[in-house]
Design an enzyme around this catalytic site. Structure first.
Site, PDB file in Angstrom:
ATOM      1  N   PRO A   2      37.218  41.102  48.068  1.00 10.41           N
ATOM      2  CA  PRO A   2      35.960  41.504  48.673  1.00 10.41           C
ATOM      3  C   PRO A   2      35.327  42.729  48.042  1.00 10.41           C
ATOM      4  O   PRO A   2      36.006  43.691  47.696  1.00 10.41           O
ATOM      5  CB  PRO A   2      36.395  41.845  50.101  1.00 10.41           C
ATOM      6  CG  PRO A   2      37.782  42.360  49.934  1.00 10.41           C
ATOM      7  CD  PRO A   2      38.359  41.741  48.718  1.00 10.41           C
ATOM      8  N   GLU A   3      34.026  42.733  47.935  1.00 12.53           N
ATOM      9  CA  GLU A   3      33.287  43.966  47.715  1.00 12.53           C
ATOM     10  C   GLU A   3      32.501  44.215  48.997  1.00 12.53           C
ATOM     11  O   GLU A   3      32.696  43.500  49.985  1.00 12.53           O
ATOM     12  CB  GLU A   3      32.421  43.849  46.450  1.00 12.53           C
ATOM     13  CG  GLU A   3      33.297  43.541  45.230  1.00 12.53           C
ATOM     14  CD  GLU A   3      32.655  43.751  43.869  1.00 12.53           C
ATOM     15  OE1 GLU A   3      31.667  44.482  43.780  1.00 12.53           O
ATOM     16  OE2 GLU A   3      33.174  43.192  42.883  1.00 12.53           O
ATOM     17  N   LYS A  52      33.575  49.275  51.975  1.00 14.21           N
ATOM     18  CA  LYS A  52      34.564  48.202  52.080  1.00 14.21           C
ATOM     19  C   LYS A  52      35.434  48.366  53.321  1.00 14.21           C
ATOM     20  O   LYS A  52      36.421  47.651  53.479  1.00 14.21           O
ATOM     21  CB  LYS A  52      35.429  48.163  50.818  1.00 14.21           C
ATOM     22  CG  LYS A  52      34.624  47.899  49.543  1.00 14.21           C
ATOM     23  CD  LYS A  52      35.465  48.101  48.292  1.00 14.21           C
ATOM     24  CE  LYS A  52      34.579  48.097  47.051  1.00 14.21           C
ATOM     25  NZ  LYS A  52      35.298  48.586  45.866  1.00 14.21           N
ATOM     26  N   ARG A 121      34.229  60.687  54.158  1.00 13.80           N
ATOM     27  CA  ARG A 121      34.674  60.685  52.753  1.00 13.80           C
ATOM     28  C   ARG A 121      33.885  59.705  51.895  1.00 13.80           C
ATOM     29  O   ARG A 121      34.014  59.719  50.679  1.00 13.80           O
ATOM     30  CB  ARG A 121      36.165  60.324  52.683  1.00 13.80           C
ATOM     31  CG  ARG A 121      37.089  61.527  52.559  1.00 13.80           C
ATOM     32  CD  ARG A 121      38.536  61.112  52.335  1.00 13.80           C
ATOM     33  NE  ARG A 121      39.257  60.967  53.578  1.00 13.80           N
ATOM     34  CZ  ARG A 121      39.879  59.861  53.977  1.00 13.80           C
ATOM     35  NH1 ARG A 121      39.867  58.788  53.216  1.00 13.80           N
ATOM     36  NH2 ARG A 121      40.522  59.822  55.112  1.00 13.80           N
ATOM     37  N   ASN A 162      34.607  45.894  41.202  1.00 14.60           N
ATOM     38  CA  ASN A 162      34.686  45.737  39.752  1.00 14.60           C
ATOM     39  C   ASN A 162      33.687  44.738  39.190  1.00 14.60           C
ATOM     40  O   ASN A 162      33.179  44.912  38.093  1.00 14.60           O
ATOM     41  CB  ASN A 162      36.105  45.326  39.359  1.00 14.60           C
ATOM     42  CG  ASN A 162      36.418  45.697  37.925  1.00 14.60           C
ATOM     43  OD1 ASN A 162      35.930  46.697  37.419  1.00 14.60           O
ATOM     44  ND2 ASN A 162      37.209  44.869  37.271  1.00 14.60           N
ATOM     45  N   ARG A 252      40.497  49.883  35.631  1.00 15.67           N
ATOM     46  CA  ARG A 252      40.074  48.491  35.831  1.00 15.67           C
ATOM     47  C   ARG A 252      39.414  47.997  34.565  1.00 15.67           C
ATOM     48  O   ARG A 252      38.746  48.756  33.864  1.00 15.67           O
ATOM     49  CB  ARG A 252      39.074  48.377  36.996  1.00 15.67           C
ATOM     50  CG  ARG A 252      39.492  49.051  38.281  1.00 15.67           C
ATOM     51  CD  ARG A 252      40.713  48.434  38.922  1.00 15.67           C
ATOM     52  NE  ARG A 252      40.535  47.027  39.254  1.00 15.67           N
ATOM     53  CZ  ARG A 252      39.872  46.591  40.319  1.00 15.67           C
ATOM     54  NH1 ARG A 252      39.339  47.442  41.159  1.00 15.67           N
ATOM     55  NH2 ARG A 252      39.751  45.300  40.550  1.00 15.67           N
TER      56      ARG A 252
END
Length: 277
Positions: A2-3, A52, A121, A162, A252
């Site tokens: 998932p994004e 996310k 954050r 990614n 990545r």
DNA sequence: CGATTATGATTAA
DNA sequence: TAATCCTAATCGC
């Protein structure tokens, strides 16, 4: 895998199917057994996505925090649901649907303060209406990190993964290794606008299709995966036909087209594809 | 059917 | 930098 758009979809659908109902819970994994027992029979009052991260608020004030990580899944089941398959972390049974969570990196019971700390954050989430683009733009303008690293940094912008990273940089014709602060203001803004656009499309379609609609004959959501991207996991560039270069950034893999995404763009450099109207 | 790979991120070393 | 979490699609045999 998932994004941000996937998590927002889950939130939206769980709001429709679970919120406002007293839910039955179940688990296979012992880790979460005590928490699940505590929630059993409680009313789920809200579900929200932030980047996310997914937050489920319960009537007693408890918050379930879920992060799917690389291979976490929500399985949407009929109600009553079939026997649990695999290491189900949490099952929520509503009146019409049940949802099974498996493989998640995080599934934990939090209080409001801990929830706030996680959200604090995170950078602006392009899918949230109150997102402040300026926070992202300022961060880009100041950072010496490569722009490709910054786009995956969830404290800079929350929700990009990614695949979107590679494709958004391509769409804007920006080389991933360029230091963020060297980008021109127009390029920074282009990245934000493209990100909002792409994540919204992903949310609407339920899948990532970054190719411009004008380029394809079929409805984009019907496009096979092999046709859906410009550079991600491809050997040749969808636009110029040149070879794709694979490199690594922020641990990545990232694919790019050196021709469409020059390391030193000319002053009159234009993105490889026109923006979507 | 086994091996490989992946759209993530934290933690330990 | 590497191990970890431990799902599911894909690919080669």
């Amino acid at each position: 895998m998932p994004e941000g758009h996937t998590v927002h979809r889950h939130a939206r659908q769980q709001r429709k199917e679970l919120v406002g109902h007293a839910l039955a819970t179940d688990v296979v994994q012992d880790r979460f057994a005590a928490s699940a027992a505590r929630l059993d029979g409680q009313v789920l009052t809200d579900v929200e996505a932030w980047g996310k991260h997914l937050f489920q608020t319960w009537e007693g004030g408890d918050v379930v925090h879920v992060h799917l990580g690389l291979y976490g899944k929500w399985r949407r089941q009929p109600a009553p649901p079939p026997p649990m398959r695999g290491a189900v972390r949490l099952r929520l049974v509503g009146p019409t649907r049940a949802w099974d969570l498996a493989g998640a990196t995080a599934c934990e019971l939090l209080g409001p303060d801990e929830t706030d700390a996680i959200v604090a954050r995170l950078g602006p989430d392009p899918l949230r209406p109150e997102a402040d683009p300026q926070r992202f733009l300022d961060r880009v303008a100041r950072s010496r990190a490569p722009i490709g690293t910054l786009l995956l940094d969830q404290t800079a912008v929350a929700g990009i993964g990614n695949l979107y990273r590679a494709e958004i940089l391509f769409l804007q014709g920006i080389h991933p290794e360029r230091p963020a602060r060297d980008l021109r203001p127009q390029e920074r803004e282009g990245l934000w606008v493209e990100t909002v656009h792409q994540l919204r499309l992903g949310l609407r379609r339920g899948k990532i299709v970054t190719r411009r609609a004008a380029e394809v004959d079929v409805t984009p959501s019907r496009l096979p995966r092999s046709e859906a991207h410009y550079v991600y996991h491809r050997d040749t560039c969808r636009v110029c036909g040149g070879p794709i270069r694979r490199t690594e950034l922020a641990a990545r893999r990232i694919d790019l087209c050196p021709r469409c995404q020059p390391r030193r763009p000319r002053r009159d450099h234009t993105p490889p594809v026109p923006p979507e109207p």
